[in-house]
Scaffold this active site. Structure first.
Site, PDB file in Angstrom:
ATOM      1  N   ARG A 495       3.506   4.769  -4.750  1.00 14.06           N
ATOM      2  CA  ARG A 495       4.936   4.786  -4.445  1.00 14.06           C
ATOM      3  C   ARG A 495       5.302   6.019  -3.629  1.00 14.06           C
ATOM      4  O   ARG A 495       4.775   7.097  -3.842  1.00 14.06           O
ATOM      5  CB  ARG A 495       5.751   4.800  -5.740  1.00 14.06           C
ATOM      6  CG  ARG A 495       5.490   3.652  -6.678  1.00 14.06           C
ATOM      7  CD  ARG A 495       6.045   2.349  -6.253  1.00 14.06           C
ATOM      8  NE  ARG A 495       7.452   2.368  -5.947  1.00 14.06           N
ATOM      9  CZ  ARG A 495       8.199   1.267  -5.786  1.00 14.06           C
ATOM     10  NH1 ARG A 495       7.633   0.059  -5.916  1.00 14.06           N
ATOM     11  NH2 ARG A 495       9.456   1.346  -5.490  1.00 14.06           N
ATOM     12  N   VAL A 496       6.246   5.821  -2.728  1.00 18.15           N
ATOM     13  CA  VAL A 496       6.750   6.961  -1.959  1.00 18.15           C
ATOM     14  C   VAL A 496       8.160   7.328  -2.421  1.00 18.15           C
ATOM     15  O   VAL A 496       8.781   8.224  -1.879  1.00 18.15           O
ATOM     16  CB  VAL A 496       6.755   6.678  -0.441  1.00 18.15           C
ATOM     17  CG1 VAL A 496       5.327   6.535   0.078  1.00 18.15           C
ATOM     18  CG2 VAL A 496       7.563   5.432  -0.115  1.00 18.15           C
ATOM     19  N   ASP A 497       8.677   6.605  -3.416  1.00 20.61           N
ATOM     20  CA  ASP A 497      10.013   6.934  -3.923  1.00 20.61           C
ATOM     21  C   ASP A 497       9.881   7.563  -5.315  1.00 20.61           C
ATOM     22  O   ASP A 497       8.799   7.939  -5.736  1.00 20.61           O
ATOM     23  CB  ASP A 497      10.882   5.668  -3.974  1.00 20.61           C
ATOM     24  CG  ASP A 497      10.209   4.536  -4.748  1.00 20.61           C
ATOM     25  OD1 ASP A 497       9.150   4.771  -5.366  1.00 20.61           O
ATOM     26  OD2 ASP A 497      10.750   3.415  -4.729  1.00 20.61           O
ATOM     27  N   ASP A 498      10.981   7.656  -6.036  1.00 22.44           N
ATOM     28  CA  ASP A 498      10.931   8.319  -7.333  1.00 22.44           C
ATOM     29  C   ASP A 498      10.596   7.354  -8.454  1.00 22.44           C
ATOM     30  O   ASP A 498      11.260   7.305  -9.482  1.00 22.44           O
ATOM     31  CB  ASP A 498      12.272   9.023  -7.604  1.00 22.44           C
ATOM     32  CG  ASP A 498      12.490  10.129  -6.595  1.00 22.44           C
ATOM     33  OD1 ASP A 498      11.484  10.772  -6.220  1.00 22.44           O
ATOM     34  OD2 ASP A 498      13.632  10.341  -6.170  1.00 22.44           O
ATOM     35  N   VAL A 499       9.579   6.570  -8.213  1.00 20.38           N
ATOM     36  CA  VAL A 499       9.124   5.634  -9.234  1.00 20.38           C
ATOM     37  C   VAL A 499       7.697   6.040  -9.599  1.00 20.38           C
ATOM     38  O   VAL A 499       6.895   6.356  -8.732  1.00 20.38           O
ATOM     39  CB  VAL A 499       9.159   4.178  -8.707  1.00 20.38           C
ATOM     40  CG1 VAL A 499       8.486   3.228  -9.684  1.00 20.38           C
ATOM     41  CG2 VAL A 499      10.598   3.739  -8.460  1.00 20.38           C
TER      42      VAL A 499
END
Ligand code: WTA
Length: 627
Positions: A495-499
């Protein structure tokens, strides 16, 4: 080794699938490619790269023709209208809208059961639901362990047109009540208790706490007739909603509809696992997650597959339990998550090799990137170097497989999900949303819709557009990083997001943070994922306490307990790092990049810290790292 064979790449959207033909198929460090055996390939549903490319090309150039041919194999009370697919995939042209087989009237439960077996399994519970007033379009929450009753209840809902929302039975009462508040179900279906390993978990008590209301339970069911007429639905009527984590604290209710999801899960199952009617299929996922929806329940049952359902823990009473089940039921397709593969690998080969496993012919992996060494162990030890591995990349949002090997069709590379499924056009874009060609890395997006795509977020179409379609206009943004190699193979990098992805479970950092800060002694929290040998990632929390409160072991335990209570045990942080302050930019934004480096002890890679409001915070954090 024979020479490299370059296959025609066709139009821009067709992947370059350069097949290297190797003489043998043992997956070693040196061999980039692992070939299916000739025996396997010759019986496969898709037998060669050429055959795949031909089918893929048609699926892209003539999606309507491709998918309507497949859809025609299902039962439709009334055929869809003129348009197989109607979509707007570009936010710049108006609201995002995806429709497949609109106007077609069908029922997925009918296609799962009546079409495949004479006596419907879903009938009993469906009549009970109808009797208590559940109608087409009503939401039903299912909070059950992996009992036979779970997929049966899903099918029962589908049969009468009720929209099911399965909540993973590992979620706490507070998470359950948050979902109850959001989707307002007519009923919540649960059971008294379940055994997990040697522990008993009292689910009904959790539900009671969540709704503060104890009403009927399953005892009333036997008095109902064993048949139940089907509620016919439009292809675009909702089938279910499933909550998943995003980068804010509030879970997203992903909505899937009936017709496209049906056609897509059935087709992906058939091809990615090379399904044959003689197969015995076992997927270790829980129906509380999307894998259990698409590949325990709908995909396999639509194909009439024989499915093994197991409610226990895979390592109880010992690490050989899975292979005991495989031998006992002659499982031929085994689909699991890398985290289980890694933990079994740690337990030692002897737990595997004392079982025969000769019924196995296809293995599958899902939920997170599978590292090449775990891939090789899975292939060489579990599969005796003879079973292809389908490393399936997909998401709750995509409904079904997006990038996956077709075992038998082409060589595999340990750790790569390989090539796109029919009808899927993956693209890699840079940070400006510009598509990059050939060998590259960047953000994984998808161009144009596929039948199994989610249609909206429950009650929040705007969030749907903002999260998935606005970051890179014209594309669906997956949230994953990815690279593509010279042969056109895709390699997911996380993941590149806050997941965070813990043991294949998606957890939003914001959800854990908001649980932590709800503790009266916690002033601020920042959560990051760090690499973990077995779980893939583990949860690492930086916690700032309210002024004057001292650090203590007792408080650490209490904070962890707070997260377990609010979300569930699977979201508990492995590490609480006491933080006198958090590294922030002058505008007050927490710099997670720095926190990630501190958490993984990559202290020489902290990068530029001069833009921090208080650069000294970093040194303090490092000093407290192991306290
Ligand atoms: C990750 C699970 C690499 C990815 C089906 C994605 C994977 C997220 C793979 C979705 C795979 C899933 N290789 N990464 N084969 N499969 N992922 O919604 O980060 O629970 O975005 O769906 O899991 O998780 P979800």
């Amino acid at each position: 080794m024979e020479s490299m064979k370059i296959l025609p790449s066709g139009a821009g959207c067709i992947p370059h699938l350069n097949a290297v033909i190797l003489g043998e198929s043992l997956a070693t460090e040196e061999n980039d490619f692992v070939l299916p055996s000739e025996e396997f390939a010759s019986q496969a549903n898709v037998q060669s790269p050429e055959q795949y490319l031909k089918m893929y090309k048609r699926s892209i150039e003539d999606p309507a023709g491709f998918w309507s041919d497949i859809a025609s194999e299902f039962y439709w009370k009334q055929k869809w209208g003129d348009q197989v697919c109607n979509e707007n995939f570009d936010v710049r042209k108006g609201n995002i809208n995806i429709e497949w087989f609109k106007g077609g009237i069908t029922n997925i439960c009918y296609n799962c059961l009546d079409r495949n077996v004479e006596a419907g399994l879903g009938d009993k519970v469906a009549n009970y639901l109808k009797d208590i007033g559940v109608k087409k379009g009503d939401a039903v929450i299912i909070y059950l362990p992996m009992l036979m009753e779970l997929p049966i209840t899903m099918l029962a809902c589908a049969r009468i047109g009720a929209v099911h929302s399965v909540v993973f039975a590992g979620f706490s009462s507070e998470s359950l009540s948050q979902r109850i508040i959001d989707c307002k179900p007519k009923v919540v279906i649960t059971c008294n208790a379940v055994k997990r390993g040697s522990k008993v978990i009292y689910l009904k008590d959790i539900v009671d706490t969540a709704i503060n209301d104890s009403t009927q339970n399953g005892d009333v069911i036997p008095q109902y007739p064993t048949t139940c007429p089907v509620e016919w639905l439009d292809a675009e009527d909702p089938l279910f909603l499933l909550y998943t984590s995003g980068s804010t604290g509030k879970p997203k209710g992903v909505v899937h509809t009936t017709g496209g999801y049906m056609v897509y899960t059935a087709t992906t199952f058939k091809y990615a696992f090379d399904y044959k009617p003689s197969d015995i299929y076992w997927c270790t996922a829980d129906c509380g997650w999307i894998t259990g929806h698409s590949y325990v329940t709908y995909g396999p049952i639509l194909n009439g597959a024989t499915v093994v359902l197991y409610e226990g823990a895979p390592n109880y009473p010992d690490a050989g339990r899975s292979w005991n089940i495989v031998d006992k039921y002659k499982v031929s397709i085994f689909y699991t998550a890398p985290t289980l593969v890694r933990s079994l690998m740690r337990d030692g080969d002897e737990h595997v090799t004392r079982y025969s496993r000769k019924s196995l012919r296809v293995l599958g992996s899902v939920g997170e990137p599978i590292n090449p060494s775990a891939w090789r162990w899975f292939y060489n030890v579990i599969g005796d170097s003879r079973c292809p591995i389908s490393d399936t990349w997909w998401q709750t949002e995509t409904g079904g497989f997006m990038i996956t090997p077709l075992p038998g069709a082409w060589p595999q590379k340990p750790g790569s999900a390989t090539c796109p499924f029919f009808g899927v056009q993956p693209v890699i874009v840079d940070e400006n949303g510009i598509e990059i060609e050939g060998e590259c890395s960047g953000y994984l997006c998808v161009k144009s819709s596929w039948p199994g795509a989610f249609r909206t977020l429950y009650g929040d179409h705007e969030r749907y557009e903002t999260t998935y379609f606005k970051p890179f206009a014209g594309y669906y943004f997956s949230g994953d990083g990815c690279s593509r190699d010279k042969d056109g193979y895709y390699w997911l990098t996380g993941r590149v997001d806050d997941v965070i992805n813990v043991s294949g479970h998606r957890i939003g950092t914001a959800e854990v943070e908001s649980a932590l800060v709800s503790h009266p002694k916690c002033a601020e929290a920042a959560v990051v994922g760090v690499e973990h040998e077995v779980k893939g990632q583990s949860i690492y929390a930086f916690v700032t306490l309210v002024g004057g409160v001292p650090y203590s072991e007792e408080l650490r335990k209490d904070l962890v307990l707070t997260v377990r209570k609010q979300i569930g045990a699977f979201a508990a942080p492995d590490k609480i790092h006491w933080a006198p302050g958090l590294p922030k930019t002058r505008s007050g934004k927490i710099m997670r990049r720095i926190l990630r480096k501190i958490a993984s002890r990559q202290l020489d890679e902290l990068g530029d810290t001069s833009t921090l409001a208080e650069p000294n915070v970093v040194n303090q954090l490092i000093e407290l790292a192991d306290s």
